[in-house]
Design a protein around this motif. Structure first.
Motif, PDB file in Angstrom:
ATOM      1  N   ASP A  38      -3.060  -3.278  19.844  1.00 15.00           N
ATOM      2  CA  ASP A  38      -1.761  -3.931  19.733  1.00 15.00           C
ATOM      3  C   ASP A  38      -0.671  -3.207  20.515  1.00 15.00           C
ATOM      4  OD1 ASP A  38      -2.894  -5.857  18.154  1.00 15.00           O
ATOM      5  OD2 ASP A  38      -2.144  -5.035  16.268  1.00 15.00           O
ATOM      6  N   THR A  39      -0.834  -1.907  20.726  1.00 11.90           N
ATOM      7  CA  THR A  39       0.112  -1.140  21.539  1.00 11.90           C
ATOM      8  C   THR A  39      -0.659  -0.287  22.535  1.00 11.90           C
ATOM      9  OG1 THR A  39       0.174   0.678  19.948  1.00 11.90           O
ATOM     10  CG2 THR A  39       1.867  -0.999  19.722  1.00 11.90           C
ATOM     11  N   ILE A  40      -0.156  -0.256  23.759  1.00 10.75           N
ATOM     12  CA  ILE A  40      -0.756   0.544  24.815  1.00 10.75           C
ATOM     13  C   ILE A  40       0.353   1.387  25.427  1.00 10.75           C
ATOM     14  CG2 ILE A  40      -1.898   0.472  27.057  1.00 10.75           C
ATOM     15  CD1 ILE A  40      -3.078  -2.268  26.086  1.00 10.75           C
ATOM     16  N   ASN A  41       0.188   2.697  25.360  1.00 15.76           N
ATOM     17  CA  ASN A  41       1.204   3.622  25.863  1.00 15.76           C
ATOM     18  C   ASN A  41       1.113   3.766  27.374  1.00 15.76           C
ATOM     19  OD1 ASN A  41       2.239   4.312  23.282  1.00 15.76           O
ATOM     20  ND2 ASN A  41       0.457   5.607  22.969  1.00 15.76           N
ATOM     21  N   CYS A  42       2.276   3.946  27.990  1.00 14.59           N
ATOM     22  CA  CYS A  42       2.329   4.213  29.421  1.00 14.59           C
ATOM     23  C   CYS A  42       3.585   5.021  29.731  1.00 14.59           C
ATOM     24  CB  CYS A  42       2.279   2.928  30.230  1.00 14.59           C
ATOM     25  SG  CYS A  42       3.640   1.804  29.956  1.00 14.59           S
ATOM     26  N   THR A  43       3.648   5.532  30.933  1.00 17.50           N
ATOM     27  CA  THR A  43       4.788   6.351  31.336  1.00 17.50           C
ATOM     28  C   THR A  43       5.577   5.652  32.443  1.00 17.50           C
ATOM     29  OG1 THR A  43       3.559   7.524  33.045  1.00 17.50           O
ATOM     30  CG2 THR A  43       3.501   8.467  30.813  1.00 17.50           C
ATOM     31  N   LEU A  47       4.381   3.196  35.725  1.00 12.26           N
ATOM     32  CA  LEU A  47       5.022   1.921  36.050  1.00 12.26           C
ATOM     33  C   LEU A  47       5.622   1.948  37.453  1.00 12.26           C
ATOM     34  CD1 LEU A  47       6.723   1.213  32.611  1.00 12.26           C
ATOM     35  CD2 LEU A  47       4.667   0.119  33.538  1.00 12.26           C
ATOM     36  N   ASN A  48       6.165   3.083  37.846  1.00 11.55           N
ATOM     37  CA  ASN A  48       6.777   3.193  39.169  1.00 11.55           C
ATOM     38  C   ASN A  48       5.758   3.029  40.291  1.00 11.55           C
ATOM     39  OD1 ASN A  48       9.313   3.638  40.599  1.00 11.55           O
ATOM     40  ND2 ASN A  48       8.249   5.443  41.393  1.00 11.55           N
ATOM     41  N   THR A  49       4.490   3.281  40.001  1.00 17.06           N
ATOM     42  CA  THR A  49       3.425   3.115  40.995  1.00 17.06           C
ATOM     43  C   THR A  49       3.395   1.687  41.543  1.00 17.06           C
ATOM     44  OG1 THR A  49       2.130   4.759  39.809  1.00 17.06           O
ATOM     45  CG2 THR A  49       0.940   3.399  41.373  1.00 17.06           C
ATOM     46  N   PHE A  50       3.698   0.713  40.702  1.00 14.96           N
ATOM     47  CA  PHE A  50       3.683  -0.685  41.150  1.00 14.96           C
ATOM     48  C   PHE A  50       4.732  -0.940  42.228  1.00 14.96           C
ATOM     49  CE2 PHE A  50       1.609  -1.025  37.032  1.00 14.96           C
ATOM     50  CZ  PHE A  50       0.553  -1.874  37.321  1.00 14.96           C
ATOM     51  N   PHE A  51       5.826  -0.222  42.200  1.00 10.58           N
ATOM     52  CA  PHE A  51       6.914  -0.446  43.149  1.00 10.58           C
ATOM     53  C   PHE A  51       6.696   0.249  44.482  1.00 10.58           C
ATOM     54  CE2 PHE A  51       8.564  -1.201  38.959  1.00 10.58           C
ATOM     55  CZ  PHE A  51       9.158  -2.441  39.122  1.00 10.58           C
ATOM     56  N   GLU A  52       5.669   1.062  44.559  1.00  8.14           N
ATOM     57  CA  GLU A  52       5.321   1.750  45.803  1.00  8.14           C
ATOM     58  C   GLU A  52       4.372   0.925  46.663  1.00  8.14           C
ATOM     59  OE1 GLU A  52       3.771   5.390  44.259  1.00  8.14           O
ATOM     60  OE2 GLU A  52       5.746   6.117  43.626  1.00  8.14           O
ATOM     61  N   THR A  53       4.022  -0.260  46.212  1.00  6.88           N
ATOM     62  CA  THR A  53       3.102  -1.126  46.948  1.00  6.88           C
ATOM     63  C   THR A  53       3.882  -2.199  47.696  1.00  6.88           C
ATOM     64  OG1 THR A  53       2.842  -2.585  45.048  1.00  6.88           O
ATOM     65  CG2 THR A  53       1.244  -0.798  45.278  1.00  6.88           C
ATOM     66  N   ILE A  54       3.212  -2.812  48.653  1.00  2.33           N
ATOM     67  CA  ILE A  54       3.824  -3.912  49.394  1.00  2.33           C
ATOM     68  C   ILE A  54       3.054  -5.198  49.109  1.00  2.33           C
ATOM     69  CG2 ILE A  54       4.739  -2.442  51.226  1.00  2.33           C
ATOM     70  CD1 ILE A  54       2.343  -3.293  52.948  1.00  2.33           C
ATOM     71  N   GLN A  55       3.676  -6.308  49.420  1.00  2.00           N
ATOM     72  CA  GLN A  55       3.059  -7.613  49.191  1.00  2.00           C
ATOM     73  C   GLN A  55       1.725  -7.696  49.941  1.00  2.00           C
ATOM     74  OE1 GLN A  55       5.682 -10.885  49.843  1.00  2.00           O
ATOM     75  NE2 GLN A  55       4.040 -12.380  49.889  1.00  2.00           N
ATOM     76  N   GLY A  56       0.699  -8.194  49.247  1.00  2.00           N
ATOM     77  CA  GLY A  56      -0.630  -8.335  49.819  1.00  2.00           C
ATOM     78  C   GLY A  56      -1.545  -7.147  49.573  1.00  2.00           C
ATOM     79  N   GLN A  57      -0.993  -6.045  49.132  1.00  2.28           N
ATOM     80  CA  GLN A  57      -1.778  -4.839  48.883  1.00  2.28           C
ATOM     81  C   GLN A  57      -2.419  -4.898  47.497  1.00  2.28           C
ATOM     82  OE1 GLN A  57       0.644  -1.332  49.204  1.00  2.28           O
ATOM     83  NE2 GLN A  57      -1.089   0.071  49.127  1.00  2.28           N
ATOM     84  N   ASN A  58      -3.601  -4.320  47.345  1.00  2.60           N
ATOM     85  CA  ASN A  58      -4.251  -4.213  46.039  1.00  2.60           C
ATOM     86  C   ASN A  58      -3.803  -2.937  45.352  1.00  2.60           C
ATOM     87  OD1 ASN A  58      -5.745  -6.618  46.088  1.00  2.60           O
ATOM     88  ND2 ASN A  58      -7.314  -5.663  47.346  1.00  2.60           N
ATOM     89  N   ILE A  59      -3.723  -3.009  44.011  1.00  2.60           N
ATOM     90  CA  ILE A  59      -3.287  -1.862  43.221  1.00  2.60           C
ATOM     91  C   ILE A  59      -4.118  -1.796  41.950  1.00  2.60           C
ATOM     92  CG2 ILE A  59      -1.458  -3.190  42.079  1.00  2.60           C
ATOM     93  CD1 ILE A  59       0.181  -0.553  42.050  1.00  2.60           C
ATOM     94  N   LYS A  60      -4.315  -0.571  41.463  1.00  2.00           N
ATOM     95  CA  LYS A  60      -4.976  -0.372  40.170  1.00  2.00           C
ATOM     96  C   LYS A  60      -4.284   0.787  39.474  1.00  2.00           C
ATOM     97  CE  LYS A  60      -9.289   0.448  37.765  1.00  2.00           C
ATOM     98  NZ  LYS A  60     -10.726   0.561  37.857  1.00  2.00           N
ATOM     99  N   VAL A  61      -3.808   0.527  38.248  1.00  2.00           N
ATOM    100  CA  VAL A  61      -3.172   1.558  37.442  1.00  2.00           C
ATOM    101  C   VAL A  61      -3.899   1.604  36.108  1.00  2.00           C
ATOM    102  CG1 VAL A  61      -1.043   2.332  36.341  1.00  2.00           C
ATOM    103  CG2 VAL A  61      -0.948   1.212  38.570  1.00  2.00           C
ATOM    104  N   VAL A  62      -4.414   2.788  35.761  1.00  4.96           N
ATOM    105  CA  VAL A  62      -5.133   2.985  34.511  1.00  4.96           C
ATOM    106  C   VAL A  62      -4.161   3.574  33.489  1.00  4.96           C
ATOM    107  CG1 VAL A  62      -7.063   4.159  33.390  1.00  4.96           C
ATOM    108  CG2 VAL A  62      -7.288   3.350  35.748  1.00  4.96           C
ATOM    109  N   PHE A  63      -3.978   2.859  32.364  1.00  4.01           N
ATOM    110  CA  PHE A  63      -3.049   3.313  31.330  1.00  4.01           C
ATOM    111  C   PHE A  63      -3.758   4.142  30.258  1.00  4.01           C
ATOM    112  CE2 PHE A  63      -0.983  -0.443  33.130  1.00  4.01           C
ATOM    113  CZ  PHE A  63       0.199   0.147  33.537  1.00  4.01           C
TER     114      PHE A  63
END
Length: 151
Positions: A38-43, A47-63
């Protein structure tokens, strides 16, 4: 002629009643996140990792060990100097979109807001701020957020 009017009215009332009862059947939507907590912790750093990507790029963030978000960045838009929004299409969750926004206030404090949900499913996640560096994905019920219209 009187019989024709009576029969016509009976047919119309029957069709109206049938249509009215047909709309009352509940729609059961499948659950997409039932195997996750029901709750998943993250930092904030994760979250900021998502903003370092550009459109069309693949990303994977493990929480944590069982929950990760991976997919193709559909858009990464800077709307204003203090607002940026990223949309990621998540193939492992039936291609629903993860929307994440980063807002910076006048004191240079960054706040993240986001959600993972689709109207076709009964559950989703909403991102909540715990403190400056910690956030949680909180499981939400779509029936509570988007109640069915019974009109």
């Amino acid at each position: 002629m009187k019989n024709l009017t009576t029969i016509t009215l009976m047919v119309v009332f029957t069709l109206c009643a049938t249509t009215g009862f047909a709309q009352n059947s509940p729609v059961v939507k499948p659950s997409l996140f039932n195997k996750y907590s029901d709750t998943i912790n993250c930092t904030a750093a994760q979250l900021n990792t998502f903003f370092e990507t550009i459109q069309g790029q693949n990303i994977k963030v493990v929480f944590n060990n069982s929950f990760s978000l991976s997919g193709n960045v559909k858009s990464n838009l800077v709307k204003y100097s203090n607002l940026q929004t990223v949309l990621v299409k998540l193939p492992s969750f039936n291609n629903i979109l993860f929307s994440l926004s980063k807002r910076t206030d006048n004191h240079e404090i960054v706040t993240y807001v986001g959600h993972i949900f689709d109207n076709g499913y009964s559950d989703g996640y909403e991102l909540k701020k715990i403190n400056n560096n910690n956030y949680q994905f909180i499981k939400i019920s779509m029936q509570k957020i988007l109640p069915a219209c019974n009109q």
